[in-house]
Scaffold this active site. Sequence first.
Site, short mmCIF file in Angstrom:
data_model
loop_
_atom_site.label_atom_id
_atom_site.label_comp_id
_atom_site.label_asym_id
_atom_site.label_seq_id
_atom_site.Cartn_x
_atom_site.Cartn_y
_atom_site.Cartn_z
N GLN A 1 1.35 -11.31 6.75
CA GLN A 1 2.67 -11.56 7.33
C GLN A 1 2.90 -13.07 7.48
OE1 GLN A 1 5.06 -9.17 8.04
NE2 GLN A 1 6.35 -10.95 8.39
N ASP B 1 3.63 -7.95 -1.83
CA ASP B 1 4.80 -8.76 -1.45
C ASP B 1 5.43 -9.44 -2.67
OD1 ASP B 1 5.76 -8.73 1.13
OD2 ASP B 1 4.24 -10.12 1.92
N LYS C 1 6.38 -2.05 9.22
CA LYS C 1 5.70 -1.79 7.94
C LYS C 1 4.66 -0.69 8.12
CE LYS C 1 6.83 -6.36 6.28
NZ LYS C 1 6.49 -7.77 6.13
#
Length: 280
Positions: free
Chosen positions: A96, A119, A52
């Site tokens: 995460q 997200d 990422k």
Amino acid sequence: MAKIIDGKAISKQIKDELKEKASELKANGISVTLAVIQVGNNPASTVYVNNKKKGCEYIGIGSLSYELPEETEEEELLNLINELNGRKDVNGILVQLPLPAHIDEDKVIKAIDPKKDVDGFHPQSVGALCIGQPGFVSCTPAGIIQLLKRSGIELAGKECVVLGRSNIVGKPMSLLMLRENATVTIAHSKTADLKEVTKRADILIVAIGRPKMVTRDYVKEGAVVIDVGINRNEDGKLCGDVDFDDVAPVSSAITPVPGGVGPMTIAMLLNNCLESVNLQ
Ligand code: NDP
């Protein structure tokens, strides 16, 4: 033989488009920054987080990295999120997953400002998707829509079956298909006569986390098959939820694992980072 949908090539195309968009924003004095938080050092999470950050670098946006030890208290993490929520120079916040067992994931997801929820996991983002309002869309399902569109696969009026109903893949996937005017069925572990249901699909999306479970007996001749699964087989090699060698000859198009859906997730995360500018 099926057309192999090349997620690597399509994600590269998207990232190159985003690179241009990021440089236009920069030219207008707008810089974009993603904050990435990892708690503990789960090796798979470290790979994802690094990819990422590399993605941010590739398209020319900033990334801030927070690597917290495994024993970090929930409150400490929530305080960090709160601080990042308030920072004008941070556009997106990504925590995460999975988090260590002593931290409540739902609480953490809800703590992120929905305007920075790149997200797309916050209940407000999911609700907005459900009723067709602007908001962040979960990256993997959004990436699958791009894979289909950019491969010239029409969704409107098609019978789509989504196998799996998780909050991060199956459910948002079915909502996105519906938004594209497909007729959508969601199947799961309690579905009676699963093969009969999946065999109705013109487009079959599989997200179950069961290595190579979907064989040709689940697939209608000529269907498009999208394999979301990322598993390791007995030899430690990556494989999907679909038995690719068995299914490819009967399908019209299929995604491989690796190199199908996987690369699209990061491309769509980067897309959400740039989108954040419009929402903020
Ligand atoms: P979850 O474990 O959260 O959900 C799995 C779903 O599959 C559940 O709805 C479950 O049904 C259903 N299921 C499980 N076994 C069966 C079965 N035998 N028959 C029918 N349905 C079944 O998984 P995720 O959605 O998070 O992930 C699915 C897969 O996708 C995993 O391999 C994961 O690694 C991968 N993944 C890949 C991503 C990418 O970027 N490519 C991103 C995210 C995930 P029930 O609800 O009834 O239990």
